[in-house]
Design an enzyme around this catalytic site. Structure first.
Site, PDB file in Angstrom:
ATOM      1  N   CYS A  81      19.990  37.091 -12.153  1.00 61.89           N
ATOM      2  CA  CYS A  81      19.556  35.862 -11.500  1.00 61.89           C
ATOM      3  C   CYS A  81      20.655  35.409 -10.551  1.00 61.89           C
ATOM      4  O   CYS A  81      21.641  34.810 -10.989  1.00 61.89           O
ATOM      5  CB  CYS A  81      19.266  34.787 -12.548  1.00 61.89           C
ATOM      6  N   CYS A 122      11.967  34.235 -13.028  1.00 57.43           N
ATOM      7  CA  CYS A 122      13.285  33.838 -12.536  1.00 57.43           C
ATOM      8  C   CYS A 122      13.648  32.435 -13.016  1.00 57.43           C
ATOM      9  O   CYS A 122      13.469  31.445 -12.301  1.00 57.43           O
ATOM     10  CB  CYS A 122      13.367  33.906 -11.020  1.00 57.43           C
TER      11      CYS A 122
END
Length: 420
Positions: A356, A176
């Site tokens: 994201c 991430c």
């Protein structure tokens, strides 16, 4: 003789217990892949090699670090998410033997497979930053990348009324890629609402040269960097921490490539560690030149071992390493593995989708969804670069529910991406 028959005969001759599918790793990718396969073929004999007794929903740790999510809601017993039809081998994989279609386990046993799925995740290499391991969880040093540390992040944020707050991001790839700056935004938003932000010097140190890898989202993010008056330091890589003295040291590279060591004092330090492929993959015949499990980027099948697939953080596909990417990848692997099992062409193609949800303030998220080459792949017909309250509700409420009740159960909701 068919390929499957040849594999079966070899393994039976070696007296090795053999499964239709052996999956390495019981994280989102491993459990999700098993569940998706079983939804298609209930009769498959599947083993998952996973030593952990707990399963974590890691995407919520950013929210834990901002005081908006209960850390206890991010963890469940592994036994509660492991598919009942699967043989759970509670140990580690220590060596791959792809020429013999076998895996050596930590308890000394070998298991055979007709197809192998490699998804043990990646390893957080805390040790690559000198002094860091000795000071994590104290001396103002924290990280939302660990279950036990995310609550400490929130403690530090609540207690800080002035001084210097440093946030770091190592070289890619990492899990991430937006998470390092999410910690910054949510911390700053809290300080802003408490009217102490003007007393805190905020710096974001990035080893790379861009705020975010997909250029379309940078203008929206820069508005928040400016709102919070945060200083950006590109090509600045954290290399050591002296917790007792509260000094963080960075190697800073200038435009000419010259590196200078710079020491920074801090009151709060949020660290994102370097991240590497697990040794069992990196040191195996399955690895590419960078140590990741090599795959064809479209089919997620290994280019040299036709009965091996990989997905999740460990695979070499150049997508964002996120749970959202796994949600798309499990369907690709399930479809293609079963086609390969039946001797048919692989029908499914992965477009590199990843997402994201960038938590730019409490209550608003920039829902960045994109694929290979930075192509925008929004799920909803809305401008994905605009911060939205709807996206916050998805991040905080809907996505955790989809994870536990969809991905881990083999329910492939919202798996189709759309180009923009």
């Amino acid at each position: 003789m068919t390929e499957n028959a040849a594999v079966r005969n070899t393994l039976e001759a070696d007296n090795v217990e053999t499964f239709d599918v052996v999956i390495i790793g019981g994280g989102a990718a491993g459990i999700g892949a098993a569940a998706s396969l079983l939804r298609r073929r209930r009769d498959l004999r599947i083993a998952i090699v996973e030593p952990g007794e707990r399963h974590f929903y890691q995407p919520a740790w950013t929210l834990v670090g901002a005081g908006t999510f209960d850390v206890d809601d991010t963890v469940r017993p592994m036994s509660s998410v492991m598919p009942k039809e699967v043989r759970w081998l509670r140990t580690t994989a220590t060596r791959f033997e792809p020429e013999q279609n076998r895996v050596l386990l930590g308890d000394g046993q070998r298991v055979g497979y007709r197809h192998l799925i490699v998804c043990p995740g990646l390893r957080l290499a805390w040790e690559k930053i000198a002094g860091l391991e000795d000071t994590l969880g104290k001396n103002g040093v924290t990280s939302n990348y660990r279950f036990d540390l995310a609550p400490y992040t929130w403690q530090l944020v609540r207690e800080l009324k002035g001084g210097k707050a440093l946030f770091t991001q190592p070289a890619m790839p990492i899990k991430c890629a937006g998470a390092p700056q999410k910690a910054l935004y949510l911390s700053c938003d809290h300080w802003r609402t408490q009217r102490v932000l003007d007393k805190i010097d905020v710096e974001f140190h990035l080893a790379g040269e861009a705020l975010f890898g997909v250029a379309a989202f940078v203008p929206a993010l820069m508005k928040y960097v400016e709102r919070y008056d945060a200083s950006l330091a590109f090509r600045s890589n954290l290399v050591s921490v002296d917790g007792a003295r509260r000094i963080a040291s960075f190697d800073v590279k200038d435009a000419a490539g010259q590196v200078t060591r710079v020491d920074k004092s801090y009151d709060m330090l949020h660290v994102v560690p370097p991240q590497v492929s697990p040794d069992v993959v990196k040191d195996s015949a399955l690895a590419d030149a960078n140590g990741w499990c090599e795959v064809d980027h479209a089919t997620l099948r290994h280019p040299r071992f036709a009965n091996v697939f990989s997905l999740g953080d460990v695979c070499s596909a150049p997508n964002a390493k996120t749970a959202a990417a796994v949600r798309k990848q499990v369907a690709i692997v399930a479809e293609n593995l079963l086609a390969a099992r039946n001797g048919k062409p692989l029908p499914a193609r992965y477009d590199g989708y990843g997402a994201c949800p960038l938590t730019v303030e409490k209550g608003k998220v920039v829902l960045a969804e994109f694929g290979y080459g930075g192509k925008l792949l929004p799920t909803f017909p809305l401008d994905p670069t605009v911060p939205r309250a709807l996206a916050w509700r998805l991040k905080a409420t809907v996505f955790p529910w989809l994870y536990w009740n969809g991905l881990l159960k083999g329910r492939e909701w919202l798996v189709q991406s759309k180009e923009r």
